[in-house]
Scaffold this motif. Structure first.
Motif, PDB file in Angstrom:
ATOM      1  N   TYR A 122      84.722  18.577  57.624  1.00 36.41           N
ATOM      2  CA  TYR A 122      85.437  19.777  58.009  1.00 36.41           C
ATOM      3  C   TYR A 122      86.598  19.423  58.935  1.00 36.41           C
ATOM      4  O   TYR A 122      86.658  18.350  59.505  1.00 36.41           O
ATOM      5  N   VAL A 123      87.526  20.357  59.071  1.00 33.82           N
ATOM      6  CA  VAL A 123      88.642  20.173  59.996  1.00 33.82           C
ATOM      7  C   VAL A 123      88.322  20.914  61.289  1.00 33.82           C
ATOM      8  O   VAL A 123      88.135  22.132  61.266  1.00 33.82           O
ATOM      9  N   TYR A 125      88.732  22.925  64.777  1.00 36.01           N
ATOM     10  CA  TYR A 125      89.730  23.918  65.141  1.00 36.01           C
ATOM     11  C   TYR A 125      90.603  23.378  66.271  1.00 36.01           C
ATOM     12  O   TYR A 125      90.117  22.932  67.295  1.00 36.01           O
ATOM     13  N   THR A 129      96.833  24.641  65.047  1.00 33.76           N
ATOM     14  CA  THR A 129      96.650  25.038  63.652  1.00 33.76           C
ATOM     15  C   THR A 129      97.107  26.482  63.476  1.00 33.76           C
ATOM     16  O   THR A 129      96.593  27.387  64.124  1.00 33.76           O
ATOM     17  N   SER A 131      97.548  28.028  60.256  1.00 35.55           N
ATOM     18  CA  SER A 131      97.001  28.698  59.084  1.00 35.55           C
ATOM     19  C   SER A 131      95.869  27.874  58.477  1.00 35.55           C
ATOM     20  O   SER A 131      95.862  26.653  58.573  1.00 35.55           O
ATOM     21  N   LYS A 132      94.921  28.576  57.891  1.00 33.68           N
ATOM     22  CA  LYS A 132      93.797  27.937  57.205  1.00 33.68           C
ATOM     23  C   LYS A 132      93.552  28.676  55.897  1.00 33.68           C
ATOM     24  O   LYS A 132      93.583  29.907  55.853  1.00 33.68           O
ATOM     25  N   GLU A 133      93.299  27.922  54.857  1.00 38.74           N
ATOM     26  CA  GLU A 133      93.104  28.526  53.538  1.00 38.74           C
ATOM     27  C   GLU A 133      92.062  27.733  52.766  1.00 38.74           C
ATOM     28  O   GLU A 133      92.109  26.502  52.720  1.00 38.74           O
ATOM     29  N   LEU A 151      89.422  22.791  52.284  1.00 36.01           N
ATOM     30  CA  LEU A 151      90.001  23.591  53.343  1.00 36.01           C
ATOM     31  C   LEU A 151      91.390  23.051  53.644  1.00 36.01           C
ATOM     32  O   LEU A 151      91.544  21.890  54.026  1.00 36.01           O
ATOM     33  N   CYS A 152      92.389  23.869  53.452  1.00 35.43           N
ATOM     34  CA  CYS A 152      93.787  23.476  53.696  1.00 35.43           C
ATOM     35  C   CYS A 152      94.251  24.099  55.002  1.00 35.43           C
ATOM     36  O   CYS A 152      94.208  25.322  55.162  1.00 35.43           O
ATOM     37  N   THR A 153      94.684  23.278  55.942  1.00 39.78           N
ATOM     38  CA  THR A 153      95.189  23.760  57.216  1.00 39.78           C
ATOM     39  C   THR A 153      96.632  23.304  57.390  1.00 39.78           C
ATOM     40  O   THR A 153      97.042  22.280  56.843  1.00 39.78           O
ATOM     41  N   THR A 154      97.385  24.070  58.152  1.00 40.10           N
ATOM     42  CA  THR A 154      98.776  23.731  58.454  1.00 40.10           C
ATOM     43  C   THR A 154      98.985  23.816  59.961  1.00 40.10           C
ATOM     44  O   THR A 154      98.616  24.825  60.579  1.00 40.10           O
ATOM     45  N   ASP A 155      99.539  22.741  60.552  1.00 37.25           N
ATOM     46  CA  ASP A 155      99.761  22.760  61.996  1.00 37.25           C
ATOM     47  C   ASP A 155     101.103  23.405  62.330  1.00 37.25           C
ATOM     48  O   ASP A 155     101.845  23.852  61.452  1.00 37.25           O
TER      49      ASP A 155
END
Length: 205
Positions: A122-123, A125, A129, A131-133, A151-155
């Motif tokens: 997992y990424v 928190y 960050t 956004s998370k999708e 799980l795609c996250t964007t910083d």
């Protein structure tokens, strides 16, 4: 550790120096966890089962992989076992030379799995960050169906990061099912994965 009485500690932890000693492998939720590197290990049985349908079933079922890390590999063993239903009559009947050769090759691949390491799935928190999708992919063939979630996250800088969450693979149904029908089965499998994840994770974090 100091908060617990010595008698309540596991034998390999009683005299452990957490700051200096290398921490022993731990079992967490049925998986082996290397505390030193925070990685999941796969420790498989080295026992050589007989090259029969019973032996293959025992080997395939002995692999505990609830998150589906090894699904692309385990599915080959399940497909081989599925083919044996029409090839053998008795559970302890020796396999044909061709099938036995295929089985030995697959078993050798299993032995290589113990050398693999996987980072946490997992990424964590982080405040940066933005956004998370959850992204789910699925596909079907005449032999098997599968679905996998990431799980795609964007910083804050716009850099994306992709982490494996959960995967499932199943042997396709016998009986002349069409690819469109199997694709529908795969879509159902993908929905089941999403439901499992959303039921067990905090969707608001």
């Amino acid at each position: 550790m100091k908060a617990f009485p010595t008698n309540d500690l596991a034998s390999n932890l009683k005299d452990l120096d957490l700051e200096g000693d290398s921490k022993p492998i731990q079992r967490s939720l049925g998986l082996s966890w290397d505390v030193n590197t925070d990685k999941i290990l796969f420790q498989l049985s080295s026992e050589n089962k007989p090259i029969t349908r019973r032996g293959i079933l025992s080997t395939v079922n002995s692999i505990y992989d609830p998150l589906g890390f090894l699904a692309p590999i385990i599915i080959h063993g399940k497909l081989l076992l599925n083919n044996l239903v029409s090839e053998t009559v008795d559970w302890d009947q020796p396999l044909s030379y061709e099938t036995a050769t295929e089985w030995i090759c697959w078993r050798n691949i299993l032995q290589e799995l113990e050398k693999l390491r996987r980072l946490r799935t997992y990424v964590p928190y982080f405040s940066e960050t933005v956004s998370k999708e959850l992204r789910v992919f699925s596909d079907a063939s005449k032999k098997a169906i599968a679905a996998v979630a990431y799980l795609c996250t964007t910083d804050i800088s716009g850099t994306p990061s992709l982490s494996f969450v959960l995967q499932k693979a199943k042997v396709a149904l016998n009986g002349g099912h069409t690819i469109p029908r199997l694709e529908l089965c795969t879509a159902v499998l993908a929905i089941e994965i999403v439901q499992c994840i959303t039921d067990n994770l905090d969707r608001n974090s």
